[in-house]
Write a protein that holds these residues in place. Structure first.
Motif, PDB file in Angstrom:
ATOM      1  N   UNK A 145       0.932  -1.285  -0.031  1.00  0.00           N
ATOM      2  CA  UNK A 145       0.004   0.237  -0.110  1.00  0.00           C
ATOM      3  C   UNK A 145       0.966   1.144  -0.073  1.00  0.00           C
ATOM      4  N   UNK A 146       0.374   2.493  -0.408  1.00  0.00           N
ATOM      5  CA  UNK A 146       1.161   3.581  -0.261  1.00  0.00           C
ATOM      6  C   UNK A 146       0.752   4.330   0.965  1.00  0.00           C
ATOM      7  N   UNK A 150      -3.605   3.282  -0.038  1.00  0.00           N
ATOM      8  CA  UNK A 150      -4.350   2.751  -1.046  1.00  0.00           C
ATOM      9  C   UNK A 150      -3.318   1.721  -1.653  1.00  0.00           C
ATOM     10  N   UNK A 151      -4.006   0.326  -2.014  1.00  0.00           N
ATOM     11  CA  UNK A 151      -3.335  -0.776  -2.430  1.00  0.00           C
ATOM     12  C   UNK A 151      -2.655  -0.269  -3.582  1.00  0.00           C
ATOM     13  N   UNK A 188       8.965  -1.019   5.114  1.00  0.00           N
ATOM     14  CA  UNK A 188       8.399   0.355   4.805  1.00  0.00           C
ATOM     15  C   UNK A 188       9.508   0.620   3.688  1.00  0.00           C
ATOM     16  N   UNK A 189       9.351   0.929   2.304  1.00  0.00           N
ATOM     17  CA  UNK A 189      10.241   1.401   1.502  1.00  0.00           C
ATOM     18  C   UNK A 189      10.062   2.687   0.689  1.00  0.00           C
ATOM     19  N   UNK A 238       5.868   9.714  -0.740  1.00  0.00           N
ATOM     20  CA  UNK A 238       5.259   8.469  -0.449  1.00  0.00           C
ATOM     21  C   UNK A 238       5.887   7.377  -0.262  1.00  0.00           C
ATOM     22  N   UNK A 239       5.998   6.590   0.747  1.00  0.00           N
ATOM     23  CA  UNK A 239       6.744   5.237   1.013  1.00  0.00           C
ATOM     24  C   UNK A 239       5.498   4.108   0.663  1.00  0.00           C
ATOM     25  N   UNK A 240       6.212   3.100   0.302  1.00  0.00           N
ATOM     26  CA  UNK A 240       5.285   1.774   0.252  1.00  0.00           C
ATOM     27  C   UNK A 240       5.389   0.936   1.321  1.00  0.00           C
TER      28      UNK A 240
END
Length: 163
Positions: A47-48, A52-53, A136-137, A146-148
């Motif tokens: 997810x962001x 959000x997926x 977390x990336x 934004x991280x993923x």
């Protein structure tokens, strides 16, 4: 007579090779890698930062580096949110991170924080208790900040757990 000598010679060579080829030769136990307990295939959602997926159950792999120390590769083979970079693992508690690690899939730099392997903390698709992975990336090309957020479970190999 020549055929008889050839047969005797062949029998002699085979007999000797049977006794010498079965020698274990030193240490027969090659051992394992330092990160073996964290290696494997994983089904991971992402997810962001807003929740959000981004990807849904994409296969990732974690595996040892050639250094055989506390570093590993995390790799989604270019599927999902393309990531293939080295991570540094704390072998005692299963936490991991990466700071501006080279992402070999797209040439970006990726920073991984809050990485964790958790024994028996996940559930497979069919409900089997398995290991869990989360991290977390942040990719350097994303100027928005934004991280993923990745989270998933270890692959069991059972058909009912495949996606």
């Amino acid at each position: 007579m020549k055929i008889k000598n050839n047969i005797v010679y062949l029998f002699l060579v085979l007999s000797i090779s049977l006794f010498t080829s079965c020698d274990e030769g030193g240490n027969p136990n090659p051992g394992g890698t330092t990160t073996a307990q964290f290696a494997g295939d994983w089904f991971i959602n992402a997810k962001d930062s807003d929740g959000a997926p981004v990807i849904d159950y994409t296969m990732h792999s974690t595996y040892n580096t050639s250094a055989n120390d506390n570093t590993m590769w995390i790799d989604d083979y270019g599927h999902g949110y393309a990531i293939k970079c080295k991570i540094t693992v704390n072998l005692n508690d299963g936490t991991f991170a990466a700071t501006s690690s080279d992402n070999l899939i797209d040439g970006s730099k990726v920073t991984i924080t809050n990485g964790k392997f958790e024994k028996g903390a996940g559930l497979s698709k069919a409900g089997h208790k398995v290991d869990k992975i989360s991290f977390r990336a942040h990719f350097d090309y994303d100027a928005t900040g934004y991280d993923i957020l990745y989270e998933g479970h270890k692959r069991t190999g059972f058909l009912e757990d495949e996606y």
